[in-house]
Enzyme design. Sequence first.
Site, short mmCIF file in Angstrom:
data_model
loop_
_atom_site.label_atom_id
_atom_site.label_comp_id
_atom_site.label_asym_id
_atom_site.label_seq_id
_atom_site.Cartn_x
_atom_site.Cartn_y
_atom_site.Cartn_z
CG ASN A 9 -1.68 1.23 1.44
OD1 ASN A 9 -1.81 2.04 0.52
ND2 ASN A 9 -2.25 1.41 2.64
CE LYS A 11 0.25 3.43 4.85
NZ LYS A 11 0.15 3.58 6.29
CG HIS A 93 -5.69 1.67 5.37
ND1 HIS A 93 -5.26 2.56 6.33
CD2 HIS A 93 -4.63 0.87 5.11
CE1 HIS A 93 -4.00 2.30 6.63
NE2 HIS A 93 -3.58 1.27 5.90
CD GLU A 95 -2.83 5.34 6.99
OE1 GLU A 95 -2.86 5.45 5.75
OE2 GLU A 95 -1.85 4.88 7.61
CD GLU A 162 -3.33 -2.85 7.41
OE1 GLU A 162 -2.22 -3.03 6.94
OE2 GLU A 162 -4.03 -1.85 7.15
N GLY A 168 2.59 2.05 10.59
CA GLY A 168 3.53 3.16 10.39
C GLY A 168 4.28 3.55 11.65
CB SER A 202 5.46 -2.02 11.80
OG SER A 202 5.02 -0.71 12.06
N GLY A 223 2.87 -1.29 4.25
CA GLY A 223 2.87 0.13 3.90
C GLY A 223 4.28 0.60 3.55
N GLY A 224 4.95 1.18 4.54
CA GLY A 224 6.26 1.80 4.32
C GLY A 224 7.26 0.93 3.56
C1 PEP Z 1 -0.58 -0.04 5.96
O1 PEP Z 1 -0.52 1.07 5.45
O2 PEP Z 1 -1.56 -0.74 5.74
C2 PEP Z 1 0.52 -0.48 6.80
C3 PEP Z 1 0.45 -1.64 7.35
O3 PEP Z 1 1.61 0.38 6.92
P1 PEP Z 1 3.05 0.03 7.56
O4 PEP Z 1 3.50 -1.26 6.97
O5 PEP Z 1 3.90 1.19 7.19
O6 PEP Z 1 2.84 -0.08 9.04
#
Ligand code: PEP
Length: 241
Positions: A9, A11, A93, A95, A162, A168, A202, A223-224
């Site tokens: 993702n 983002k 999600h 967010e 999640e 993040g 993460s 994500g990251g």
């Molecule tokens: C996400 O955006 O769904 C996510 C899990 O981000 P990260 O891996 O950065 O925690």
Amino acid sequence: MARKLIAGNWKMNGQGPQLDFFDDLVNEIAEVDVDILICPPATLIERCARAADSTLIAIGGQDCHVNEKGAHTGDVSAGMLKDAGASFVIVGHSERRADHGETSAIVKAKAEAVLASGLTPVICVGETLAERESGEAERVVVEQMLASLPDEASDRCEIAYEPVWAIGTGKVASTDDILQMHSALNNALPSGVSARLLYGGSVKPDNAAAILSLHHVDGALVGGASLKASDFASIIKNSIR
Ligand code: PEP
């Protein structure tokens, strides 16, 4: 055992030059027995779909409107994402639930819109830190999943657990907590629904193998670490050890 799905993702990150990502990723992973999905911002879907053409990498959206078309300035429908080259759409999600007040009823309507367009929803659920600390995590997340699943949920749904506090932040749920939550979600899935259960929060190259080897963890939403091809490739490779 379900084939694993490793989803990225991006983002609100990425512009044209980032498309080298696909060549770099393909060079690192060669042939792997894993489903791979990249969800770039809507502006990049068409270009990413072109860059990923003739690879096994699927492209997805990060959200969609519940309606197919109409007076909804700034929104994008599932059908439009499909037209641009997406085959999956992330819905719910945390967010979006937090920033846009999306309830599970809205997430369910979005997941239904995704299915109606012939795409696959990746439905996100997860507890806040306060809910975990008060011992409510399992009840909250199972309720969220059941309230977010389409009525006609099929094997074309994916679920991503999640924990909100792990996204993040560099904090990862313990393997015991992930195992317990994934078992609870698996047990609570309505009969006839065989969704893959992804973990997100993460996930990095150094923790991917431990998380992805857990029972009922059928993949990861990243994500990251999905922004850098070498990190994402390393997570993919760790999922098949
Ligand atoms: C996400 O955006 O769904 C996510 C899990 O981000 P990260 O891996 O950065 O925690």
